[in-house]
Design an enzyme around this catalytic site. Structure first.
Site, mmCIF file in Angstrom:
data_model
loop_
_atom_site.group_PDB
_atom_site.id
_atom_site.type_symbol
_atom_site.label_atom_id
_atom_site.label_comp_id
_atom_site.label_asym_id
_atom_site.label_seq_id
_atom_site.Cartn_x
_atom_site.Cartn_y
_atom_site.Cartn_z
ATOM 1 N N THR A 71 0.836 -1.212 0.000
ATOM 2 C CA THR A 71 0.000 0.000 0.000
ATOM 3 C C THR A 71 0.868 1.259 0.000
ATOM 4 O OG1 THR A 71 -1.733 -1.181 1.178
ATOM 5 C CG2 THR A 71 -1.822 1.223 1.282
ATOM 6 N N ALA A 199 5.829 -8.486 1.639
ATOM 7 C CA ALA A 199 6.424 -9.754 2.082
ATOM 8 C C ALA A 199 5.419 -10.781 2.574
ATOM 9 C CB ALA A 199 7.454 -9.466 3.186
ATOM 10 N N HIS A 200 4.342 -10.291 3.223
ATOM 11 C CA HIS A 200 3.418 -11.272 3.836
ATOM 12 C C HIS A 200 2.618 -12.058 2.804
ATOM 13 C CE1 HIS A 200 -0.586 -9.034 3.725
ATOM 14 N NE2 HIS A 200 0.248 -8.098 3.349
ATOM 15 N N CYS A 328 -26.172 -12.305 -1.508
ATOM 16 C CA CYS A 328 -27.308 -13.151 -1.119
ATOM 17 C C CYS A 328 -28.128 -12.572 0.028
ATOM 18 C CB CYS A 328 -26.816 -14.541 -0.743
ATOM 19 S SG CYS A 328 -25.957 -15.378 -2.083
HETATM 20 N N1 PLP Z 1 -2.390 -4.831 -3.991
HETATM 21 C C1 PLP Z 1 -2.899 -6.074 -4.043
HETATM 22 C C2 PLP Z 1 -3.200 -6.672 -5.372
HETATM 23 C C3 PLP Z 1 -3.137 -6.786 -2.872
HETATM 24 O O1 PLP Z 1 -3.633 -8.020 -2.948
HETATM 25 C C4 PLP Z 1 -2.844 -6.174 -1.634
HETATM 26 C C5 PLP Z 1 -3.150 -6.878 -0.371
HETATM 27 O O2 PLP Z 1 -4.193 -7.490 -0.214
HETATM 28 C C6 PLP Z 1 -2.301 -4.884 -1.631
HETATM 29 C C7 PLP Z 1 -2.094 -4.242 -2.828
HETATM 30 C C8 PLP Z 1 -1.943 -4.189 -0.343
HETATM 31 O O3 PLP Z 1 -0.930 -4.888 0.314
HETATM 32 P P1 PLP Z 1 -0.528 -4.507 1.819
HETATM 33 O O4 PLP Z 1 -1.751 -4.682 2.643
HETATM 34 O O5 PLP Z 1 0.515 -5.476 2.146
HETATM 35 O O6 PLP Z 1 -0.075 -3.120 1.838
#
Ligand code: PLP
Length: 392
Positions: A71, A199-200, A328
């Site tokens: 993000t 990373a997660h 739903c």
């Molecule tokens: N972009 C995509 C396609 C994602 O799947 C995610 C997380 O779900 C993000 C951005 C944001 O990642 P983060 O929450 O690690 O900042």
């Protein structure tokens, strides 16, 4: 029994990552900016991590900036490019992650940009002809189109988009959060200006990521501070996270082929199990069913509505973690499904696998879903799909 099939949301730490980060949680705690031996040792670990990430992606270490996740990287790349180059037009799609859409919305509200949404086909794929028309009509453009979609798994041809970006002198950002560690990148050869990783999503720690900024760009920081990350991102480095990120990416690329093969087999297995489950009206969203067009570990399934609640909630009650959205019971269908799908009156369930899942877990999940439908039919008193089938 706990079964975790929500790996597009986040993943478990890899044991090799835990081993790599432990010393930085215990003995190697110095500040990497400190001018003493302990600090230099930690700085060396951060530098090594940067070199490792760059090497795995065919980038140079100077092009990798560590952040607090995708993000932040997205905000930095989009806001940075819009401001630095005074770009007044952005092309994106309605199925991007909220981190992209909300950042662009803010710039539109501030009067910085106008946003064009590229057309999507009935399975959520970007219409490249429309993209080219938009580029032709708008000379100062930033393209923000993702590589792998987090809900429906669609893979976008970022190579083709990069070629178009160069042809029309546009700047190209791609959100690679869902494909980092799952697809090969060679950024020296790619026409990509910015991309991100978190990373997660690949068995590393939460709250750490990186943004790749092609060396021809220098962006205005989002966070000012002590000059860390070569002035691009202030704040003492998240050393534990950075070391873990680099290790997680290394492990992912070392095992990429084997892991991807396993994910594809999981997907095919789940599709075939659902086909013989007897549950009628099951369909698949986007490209997720098609191995060659989608992120291997994501399968997005539409189920007919239950009369007694939501499947996701019922699975949760018995320890099975998946995610989804449902129209739903008056709940919201996700912005991604709404953007292209014709059937939004179903319950959409995203199953997302990792290397830690097993075929036995998929058996348990399909059995559980089948039982949920059977008891729903018993409660509602409706003619069941099995009965209907026997009417011939
Ligand atoms: N972009 C995509 C396609 C994602 O799947 C995610 C997380 O779900 C993000 C951005 C944001 O990642 P983060 O929450 O690690 O900042």
């Amino acid at each position: 029994m706990e079964i975790y099939l929500d790996n597009a949301a986040t993943t478990a730490l890899d044991p090799e990552v835990i081993e790599a980060i432990l010393p930085f949680l215990t003995t190697h705690y110095a500040n990497p900016s400190s001018a003493h031996g302990a600090g230099r040792k930690v700085k060396e670990a951060v530098d090594n991590a940067r070199r490792k990430v760059a090497g795995l992606l065919g980038a140079s270490p100077e092009e990798i900036y560590f952040t607090a996740g995708a993000t932040e990287g997205i905000n930095l790349a989009l806001s940075g490019a819009i401001q630095e180059y005074e770009l007044n037009h952005v092309i994106t799609s309605r199925i991007e992650h909220k981190a992209v859409l909300q950042t662009l919305k803010r710039h539109e509200k501030d009067g910085d940009i106008e946003t064009s949404f590229v057309k999507l086909d009935e399975r959520g794929n970007v219409d490249l002809y429309h993209l080219e028309n938009l580029l032709r009509a708008n000379p100062r453009t930033l393209i923000a189109l993702m590589h792998g979609n987090n809900e429906i798994g669609n893979i976008t041809d970022i190579h083709a988009i990069g070629v178009l970006a160069r042809r029309y002198n546009a700047v190209f950002f791609t959100d690679t959060t869902q494909t980092m560690g799952k697809a090969h990148f060679n950024l020296q050869e790619a026409d990509i200006d910015f991309l991100v990783g978190s990373a997660h999503k690949f068995h590393g720690p939460k709250g750490v990521g990186f943004v790749y900024i092609n060396q021809k760009h220098k962006l205005k920081p989002l966070i000012y501070g002590g000059g860390q990350e070569r002035g691009q991102r202030g704040g003492t480095e998240h050393v534990v996270g950075i070391v873990g990120l680099a290790k997680a990416l290394e492990v992912s690329y070392r095992n990429l082929e084997a892991t991807q093969t396993k994910m594809c087999k999981f997907k095919q297995y789940l599709v075939s199990k659902l086909a013989i489950s007897g549950i009628e009206g099951v369909c698949y969203n986007g490209e997720s069913k098609y191995i060659e067009n989608s992120v291997a570990n994501v399968l997005n399934v539409s189920f007919p509505c239950l009369s007694t609640g939501s499947i996701v909630a019922k699975l949760d009650q018995i320890g099975i973690a998946v995610s989804g959205g449902s129209a739903c019971q008056g709940g919201g269908t996700s912005h991604v499904i709404q953007a292209f799908a014709c059937e939004t009156d179903k319950e959409n369930v995203r199953f997302s696998f990792s290397k830690f899942n097993t075929f036995e877990e998929l058996d348990v999940v399909v059995d559980a879903i089948t039982r949920i439908y059977e008891s729903d039919l018993a409660v509602s008193g409706r003619a069941g799909w099995k009965e209907i089938a026997s009417w011939g």
